[in-house]
Design an enzyme around this catalytic site. Structure first.
Site, short mmCIF file in Angstrom:
data_model
loop_
_atom_site.label_atom_id
_atom_site.label_comp_id
_atom_site.label_asym_id
_atom_site.label_seq_id
_atom_site.Cartn_x
_atom_site.Cartn_y
_atom_site.Cartn_z
CE LYS A 72 -3.91 1.55 2.94
NZ LYS A 72 -5.06 1.78 3.94
CB SER A 147 -7.72 3.98 3.22
OG SER A 147 -7.51 2.49 3.88
CB SER A 171 -8.22 0.69 5.76
OG SER A 171 -8.40 1.95 5.76
N1 GLN Z 1 -13.03 4.56 6.95
C1 GLN Z 1 -12.34 4.71 7.89
C2 GLN Z 1 -11.80 6.44 7.17
O1 GLN Z 1 -12.62 6.92 6.73
C3 GLN Z 1 -11.05 3.64 8.02
C4 GLN Z 1 -9.95 4.75 7.55
C5 GLN Z 1 -8.86 3.77 7.79
O2 GLN Z 1 -9.33 2.79 7.91
N2 GLN Z 1 -7.70 3.83 7.74
O3 GLN Z 1 -10.88 6.77 8.76
#
Ligand code: GLN
Length: 476
Positions: A72, A147, A171
Site C-alpha cells: 500500500k 482505504s 481499511s
Molecule cells: N473508513 C475509515 C476512515 O475513513 C477507516 C480508514 C482506515 O482504516 N484507514 O477513517
C-alpha cells in the site's frame, strides 16, 4: 502460496518468471482496475533476478524467497515513490524502508509496486484518492472498499499474490470483504508502524491481504514481531502457526453480538454469516449470544479520535520538510497555499474537525469525552472475552456499493460500523469471504479475537474456509 514455494524450491519455475507473469497481468488489468499508483517493473525484476541467483547457490532467504508482493502506498519504500494517494506527496521518494518492507526484503520478496488508496488512508472506497478510483474486479461499476482498496483489488484480480494494507478503522477488512479476499488487522503493537505514514497512530496497524487464510497467516508471520523503532511495538514474540496440523478447537466459545445484526444489515449478508456460524457449530463450536452495546458509539468515538490524531499527524506537511511546496512571498502564505493545494477535501475536513475537537474550548466536550467512551468500549470488550474466545460478526452491513453512490462523508463513515471497535480496543480482527449475494458480490465475515490471539483467529478461519468450500478436512 505453498505450491508456488514448492515449485520454486524444485526449480520448476524461477522468480523472474513469476514476477514477469504478475507484471503481465498488471499490464492487462490495470486499465480496468486502477489498483496501482506505481508499478516498479525494473525493481521487481532486479529483485527477482537476485532471488534466482540465491536459489542457484542453494541459499534462499526463506521458503517465500522470490514470491512477489504489492505494498500500500502509505508504507515507505526506499527509492520508490510513496504518495499516500495525495498531491502533497506526489513526488515524495522515501530515503528509507518501513520496518515491514525491510522484513519482506529479508525474506526475499520482490515488490511489484505501490497500491492505490484513499488520500492519507481516509475513506472507505478509494474515491478520495487524488489520482484515480480503484474499481472492484467483481463489478467495475462498484468500489473495492477502502482505504486499502488497491491492495484488495490487486489480490482479487490476480495482479499480486498477496499485499500489505493498513487499517485504522476498517481499511483492511472492509476492502477485503468487498473484493472477496482475506485481510487481517493485527493486534495493536504486533506489527511495527515504523515507516508507515501516520493517519491516527493510536489506531493504525499494518496487516496482510491474501487470497486465502493460509497465505494471510504466512504473510502475517513475516511482518509480526517487536521493533525498537516503534515506541508502541509490543515485545510479544513473533507469530508462528502451522495451520494444517491444528485440530478444530472443540468447545470453543464464539460470541455473537446482537448489536451487529440489527438495523442497516442487509438480509443477504446476515444470511451468509448465519450460515457460516452454523457450519462452525457443526464443527464443534459453541455459539453464545452476547451483547456489545457500546458499539453504537464506536463510529463517533473513532471519528473524533482519528480526526484529532490526523490533524496532528498531518501538521508536518508544511511545504518545508516533505513533499509539495507552493512558493509565495512570505512563509504563512506559502504554508497556506501548499496545504490548500496539496490536500483534498476529505483530508481538509478531517483536519478541521480534528483541530476543532482539540481546541481549548471544545477539548473536554469532544476529545476527552471520546477518550472516556473509548475506555468504556474497552471495558465492555474485555468483559466479553472473559466469557467467549472469539466474536464473529459481518464485516460490513452491505456488499460493495456503486462508485459515486455515497454522496457525503457521513454516509461513507457508516462503512466502519462493524470494524471500528477492533481499532479502538486494539484487538485482532480478520475478514474472510463467506459467500456471494444475489448479484454475485462477495460477502465478508469478521472474526475478532482477544489481544495477541491471532493464532485462534486464524485457526478458526482456516476451518471455516474449508467447511464453506465443502472441504474434506476431517474434524480433529
Ligand atoms: N473508513 C475509515 C476512515 O475513513 C477507516 C480508514 C482506515 O482504516 N484507514 O477513517
Amino acid at each position: 502460496m505453498r505450491k508456488l514455494a514448492q515449485l520454486l524450491q524444485q526449480g520448476e519455475v524461477s522468480s523472474t518468471e513469476i514476477v514477469q507473469n504478475y507484471l503481465d497481468r498488471i499490464a492487462q488489468e490495470e486499465g480496468r482496475i486502477n489498483a496501482f499508483i506505481t508499478v516498479d517493473k525494473e525493481g521487481a525484476l532486479a529483485e527477482a533476478a537476485a532471488s534466482d541467483a540465491r536459489r542457484k547457490q542453494g541459499e534462499p532467504l526463506s521458503p517465500w524467497d522470490g514470491i512477489p508482493i504489492a505494498v500500500k502506498d502509505n508504507i515507505c519504500t526506499l527509492g520508490v515513490r510513496t504518495t499516500c494517494g495525495s498531491r502533497m506527496l506526489e513526488n515524495y521518494v522515501p530515503p528509507f524502508d518501513a520496518a515491514v518492507v525491510t522484513l519482506l526484503k529479508r525474506a526475499g520478496l520482490p515488490i511489484l509496486g505501490k497500491t492505490n488508496l484513499d488520500e492519507f488512508a481516509m475513506g472507505s472506497s478509494t474515491e478520495y484518492s487524488a489520482f484515480k478510483a480503484v474499481r472492484n474486479p467483481h463489478d467495475e461499476s462498484r468500489v473495492p472498499g477502502g482505504s486499502s482498496g488497491g491492495s484488495a483489488a490487486a489480490v482479487a484480480v490476480g495482479e499480486a499474490p498477496w499485499a500489505l494494507g493498513t487499517d485504522t478503522g476498517g481499511s483492511i477488512r472492509q476492502p477485503a470483504a468487498f473484493c472477496g479476499v482475506v485481510g487481517l488487522k493485527p493486534t495493536y503493537g504486533r506489527v511495527s508502524r515504523y515507516g508507515l505514514v501516520a493517519l491516527a497512530p493510536s489506531l493504525d496497524q499494518i496487516g496482510p491481504i491474501a487470497r486465502n487464510v493460509g497465505d494471510a497467516a504466512v504473510l502475517f508471520s513475516l511482518i509480526a514481531g517487536p521493533d525498537s523503532r516503534d515506541a508502541t511495538s509490543s515485545s510479544q514474540a513473533s507469530f508462528r502457526l502451522q495451520l494444517e496440523d491444528e485440530p478444530f478447537p472443540k468447545g470453543l466459545k464464539i460470541g455473537v453480538p446482537e448489536e451487529y445484526f440489527g438495523e442497516g444489515l442487509s438480509s443477504e449478508v446476515r444470511q451468509a454469516v448465519e450460515n457460516a456460524l452454523s457450519q462452525l457449530e457443526a464443527l464443534g463450536a459453541v455459539l453464545v449470544p452476547i451483547s456489545l452495546e457500546t458499539n453504537v458509539y464506536a463510529i463517533d468515538t473513532y471519528l473524533t479520535i482519528a480526526a484529532a490524531e490526523a490533524s496532528s499527524s498531518l501538521a508536518r506537511y508544511d511545504g518545508v520538510r516533505y513533499g509539495m511546496r507552493v512558493e509565495a512571498h512570505d512563509t504563512n502564505t506559502m504554508f497556506e497555499k501548499t496545504r490548500g493545494r496539496g490536500f483534498g477535501s476529505e483530508v481538509k475536513r478531517r483536519i478541521m474537525l480534528g483541530t476543532y475537537v482539540l481546541s481549548a474550548s471544545h477539548y473536554e466536550a469532544y476529545y476527552e469525552q471520546a477518550q472516556r467512551v473509548r475506555t468504556l468500549i474497552n471495558q465492555e470488550v474485555q468483559r466479553a472475552f472473559e466469557e467467549v474466545d472469539l466474536v464473529i460478526t459481518p464485516t460490513t452491513p452491505t456488499t460493495a456499493f456503486r462508485i459515486g453512490e455515497k454522496r457525503n462523508s457521513l454516509e461513507m463513515y457508516l462503512s466502519d460500523l462493524y470494524t471500528a471497535m477492533a481499532n479502538l480496543t486494539g484487538i485482532p480482527a480478520l475478514s474472510m469471504p463467506c459467500g456471494l449475494d444475489s448479484q454475485g458480490l462477495p460477502i465478508g465475515l469478521q472474526i475478532m479475537g482477544s489481544h495477541f490471539q491471532e493464532n485462534v483467529v486464524f485457526q478458526v478461519a482456516y476451518w471455516l474456509e474449508n467447511a464453506l468450500k465443502g472441504g474434506s478436512l476431517s474434524n480433529g
